[in-house]
Design a protein around this motif. Structure first.
Motif, PDB file in Angstrom:
ATOM      1  N   ASP A 140      40.154  14.405 -28.389  1.00  0.00           N
ATOM      2  CA  ASP A 140      40.574  15.283 -27.284  1.00  0.00           C
ATOM      3  C   ASP A 140      40.531  16.756 -27.673  1.00  0.00           C
ATOM      4  O   ASP A 140      40.971  17.609 -26.905  1.00  0.00           O
ATOM      5  CB  ASP A 140      41.996  14.924 -26.829  1.00  0.00           C
ATOM      6  CG  ASP A 140      42.042  13.637 -26.020  1.00  0.00           C
ATOM      7  OD1 ASP A 140      41.017  13.291 -25.408  1.00  0.00           O
ATOM      8  OD2 ASP A 140      43.097  12.988 -26.005  1.00  0.00           O
ATOM      9  N   ILE A 189      42.340  18.293 -29.887  1.00  0.00           N
ATOM     10  CA  ILE A 189      43.719  18.773 -29.962  1.00  0.00           C
ATOM     11  C   ILE A 189      43.980  19.271 -31.381  1.00  0.00           C
ATOM     12  O   ILE A 189      43.808  18.516 -32.344  1.00  0.00           O
ATOM     13  CB  ILE A 189      44.723  17.637 -29.646  1.00  0.00           C
ATOM     14  CG1 ILE A 189      44.413  16.976 -28.302  1.00  0.00           C
ATOM     15  CG2 ILE A 189      46.159  18.146 -29.699  1.00  0.00           C
ATOM     16  CD1 ILE A 189      44.629  17.835 -27.100  1.00  0.00           C
ATOM     17  N   PHE A 216      45.268  12.309 -22.489  1.00  0.00           N
ATOM     18  CA  PHE A 216      46.212  13.385 -22.819  1.00  0.00           C
ATOM     19  C   PHE A 216      46.761  14.040 -21.551  1.00  0.00           C
ATOM     20  O   PHE A 216      47.912  14.481 -21.509  1.00  0.00           O
ATOM     21  CB  PHE A 216      45.512  14.428 -23.692  1.00  0.00           C
ATOM     22  CG  PHE A 216      46.437  15.487 -24.252  1.00  0.00           C
ATOM     23  CD1 PHE A 216      47.135  15.266 -25.424  1.00  0.00           C
ATOM     24  CD2 PHE A 216      46.599  16.705 -23.608  1.00  0.00           C
ATOM     25  CE1 PHE A 216      47.985  16.232 -25.939  1.00  0.00           C
ATOM     26  CE2 PHE A 216      47.450  17.674 -24.115  1.00  0.00           C
ATOM     27  CZ  PHE A 216      48.144  17.430 -25.290  1.00  0.00           C
ATOM     28  N   LYS A 246      51.346  11.418 -26.963  1.00  0.00           N
ATOM     29  CA  LYS A 246      50.836  11.814 -25.646  1.00  0.00           C
ATOM     30  C   LYS A 246      51.859  11.572 -24.539  1.00  0.00           C
ATOM     31  O   LYS A 246      51.856  12.270 -23.530  1.00  0.00           O
ATOM     32  CB  LYS A 246      49.532  11.073 -25.332  1.00  0.00           C
ATOM     33  CG  LYS A 246      48.395  11.424 -26.277  1.00  0.00           C
ATOM     34  CD  LYS A 246      47.134  10.642 -25.967  1.00  0.00           C
ATOM     35  CE  LYS A 246      46.040  10.907 -26.991  1.00  0.00           C
ATOM     36  NZ  LYS A 246      44.805  10.178 -26.720  1.00  0.00           N
ATOM     37  N   THR A 272      54.113  14.737 -24.907  1.00  0.00           N
ATOM     38  CA  THR A 272      53.476  15.978 -24.456  1.00  0.00           C
ATOM     39  C   THR A 272      53.234  15.935 -22.953  1.00  0.00           C
ATOM     40  O   THR A 272      53.426  16.939 -22.254  1.00  0.00           O
ATOM     41  CB  THR A 272      52.146  16.220 -25.195  1.00  0.00           C
ATOM     42  OG1 THR A 272      51.325  15.050 -25.099  1.00  0.00           O
ATOM     43  CG2 THR A 272      52.389  16.565 -26.652  1.00  0.00           C
TER      44      THR A 272
END
Length: 599
Positions: A261, A263, A413, A523, A526
């Motif tokens: 992703d 990240i 995500f 995830k 977040t």
């Protein structure tokens, strides 16, 4: 108690309209035949992806083939989910699954072949107008992946290792779901009943403390008897992750996991550190929980015990729709008009019928409106489920409306943001409308426990994974006792002085399936933080925040998730969104404390 109807007995008004995907079986069959023909056509590009024109043509055919396959697969499986015992749609589902495997195999040459080209060639394709207009993000992502893709022979070897690499997860799943047997425990009536994975939480939600304690100890005593095997299984999974990270040239298993992703590790670390800063709020909630339960000591088996007396909220489906519609006023009339269309135009399959798939989900295929499967009951949980799944559906609707097929699909995500935001706005609406102190306390505890289980607990899981992998990467061998000590100490840190951290909880790591899908649980935290931050901004700022949020919904997967959120005003690389979520949690605790003081 009313008997569950068969599909044919249930009311068509509450069925989804899959005819919007395919009007008839003949139409499905025609699309299926087209896909089978295209499988042969895509093979003609193998070995020829060396220039922009060939790649553009191949990508266009890949998109057409993928979308048709997706439509066939989604329709067949949603038909199957209407009644999973019905033979014709069982067969249709299997047919679509086999086709999907064939298509994936037929397309599998594309990425490795393009990645075999030089970095200079890939960069030139990104600048080429015939490709960059539609496929720029795809090519940029391929270029980013290139350093971690191995030679053709090495990739083939890794593919063969794939089944072996799943062994820790498979062994855990078989042991946990098939072989693990718990002793019988006594229920509230003193009757000995079977304890299962499914009934465990129900026992922990019992108003009888002795029932909660017995179930808690029975579960963890059982896991404790298998601690050596379970530790070996988890350690094997960690070793597998480290193997792949090393082979693919990543500094750590954590960074490899986040790479997909795009990240940065700072997001993961920032989540843990910011939650640590706000642990006094969790400790304050535990103190309040202890007071509300009227116990001398708060134990781990008290975490799911109801904090208020029985309070039933009877909410039928039409009332649930209206309440969700009214609660989402802050998102504006355009959003609510689309939402109303979803309610009225065949997006939703509402009620349980015999053989229907359990649970709830939002699903669909690009080019047609999304669908939602429910098994609606007339209660608060079902109303929140409706808000949640329609959040997913609206995200998909706006993504599909505003993005090309390839860029419409958003990542995991981002997936829980829109759904959780709807729940946050619904909760705010219900709390502001409520005048009954008992109802208000019920709602506040419902919401506060979402913070506890999603933001705090999942972050604790994420921290455990990080510690275990880091210590193994540093050359340590983690014994069962090491795993128990790490996990026990985290519980002490997260729950605070008002919680008696029972020794049995040290074995909880052994029953968490997500630890075999490593570095995934963060995830949840977040996503929950981002959604709560969005909701707070929308309620505080009004239209400017709504405009940013609608931009988020329309972005789909056109950029990396961190960038999409940042453009919309939620920067997950900073502590701010988590701090905003914590301010909402603090407000909930203060409202609960005020209501408690008034008793």
């Amino acid at each position: 108690m009313n008997q569950v109807p068969t599909r044919s007995e249930s009311k068509p008004d509450y069925h989804w309209k899959l005819e919007d995907l395919f009007a008839s079986q003949a139409e499905w069959d025609a699309e299926y035949a087209k896909v089978r023909k295209q499988i042969g056509e895509i093979a003609a590009y193998q070995g020829k992806l060396k220039n922009a024109a060939a790649i553009a043509e191949c990508f266009a055919l890949e998109d057409d083939l993928s979308l048709s396959t997706e439509r066939l697969y989604v329709y067949a499986n949603m038909r199957h989910h209407e009644d999973m015992a019905e033979g014709k749609n069982q067969a249709l589902s299997e047919k679509s699954k086999k086709l999907s495997v064939e298509v994936n195999e037929a397309l599998s040459f594309i990425t490795p072949e393009i990645l075999s080209l030089s970095e200079e060639q890939l960069k030139s394709f990104i600048q080429d107008p015939s490709l960059s207009r539609t496929y720029k993000h795809t090519l940029e992502e391929m270029l980013r992946q290139k350093p971690h893709v191995l030679s053709k022979n090495e990739e083939a070897l890794l593919a063969q290792v794939g089944n072996i690499s799943q062994s820790p997860s498979t062994i855990f799943g078989m042991m946990n779901n098939a072989d693990m047997k718990f002793p019988k425990v006594k229920n509230e009536n003193g009757e000995e009943v079977e304890l299962t994975h499914g009934s465990y939480i129900q026992f922990l939600e019992s108003r009888d403390r002795s029932v909660r304690e017995a179930a808690f100890k029975a579960v963890y005593d059982t896991y404790g008897k298998w601690r050596n095997t379970l530790a070996a299984t988890l350690n094997a999974n960690v070793a597998k992750n480290i193997f792949y990270a090393n082979v693919r040239h990543f500094p750590s298993a954590l960074e490899m996991s986040l790479f997909g992703d795009n990240i940065p590790q700072s997001v993961y670390d920032n989540l843990i550190s910011t939650v640590h800063e706000h642990l006094p709020l969790m400790h304050r909630y535990m103190e309040l929980r202890k007071k509300l339960l009227k116990v001398d000591e708060l134990h781990m088996y008290d975490l799911f015990a109801p904090l208020v007396e029985e309070f039933d909220m009877d909410i039928d489906y039409n009332q649930a729709k209206k309440t969700v519609y009214d609660a989402l006023v802050p998102l504006g009339e355009s959003y609510r008009k689309t939402l109303q269309s979803g309610f009225e135009d065949g997006w939703i399959d509402v009620y349980e019928n015999q053989g229907k798939r359990s649970g709830a989900y939002s699903w669909g295929a690009y080019g047609t409106h999304p669908y939602v499967l429910l098994n609606h009951k007339d209660n608060l949980n079902s109303m929140f489920t409706l808000a949640h799944e329609m959040g997913h559906a609206m995200h998909s609707y706006y993504s599909d409306e505003n993005q090309e097929y390839r860029d419409a699909q958003y990542t995991i995500f981002l997936a829980e943001v829109a759904s959780t935001l709807n729940e946050a706005l619904l909760m705010d609406y219900l709390l502001n409308k409520s005048t009954d102190p008992k109802e208000k306390m019920y709602l506040l505890t419902y919401y506060a426990d979402q913070f506890r289980t999603t933001l705090f607990r999942q972050t604790m899981f994420a921290e455990f994974e990080k510690i275990v992998h880091a210590r193994t990467e540093a050359g340590e061998s983690l014994t069962p006792q090491d795993l128990c000590d790490i996990y026990y100490d985290l519980n002490v840190k997260y729950y605070g002085k008002d919680m008696v951290v029972d020794k049995e909880i040290a074995m909880e790591w052994a029953r968490i399936p997500h630890f075999y899908t490593s570095f995934y649980v963060y995830k949840y935290s977040t996503g929950f933080s981002a959604a709560t931050s969005f909701a707070k901004q929308i309620l505080d700022e009004g239209q400017p925040a709504v405009d940013r949020y609608m931009g988020f919904l329309k972005s789909g997967g056109s950029d990396y998730p961190i960038n999409i959120l940042k453009k919309a005003g939620v920067d997950m690389s900073t502590p701010e969104p988590i701090a905003q979520a914590m301010s909402v949690f603090k407000d909930l605790i203060e409202q609960m404390e005020q209501l408690t003081a008034g008793r």
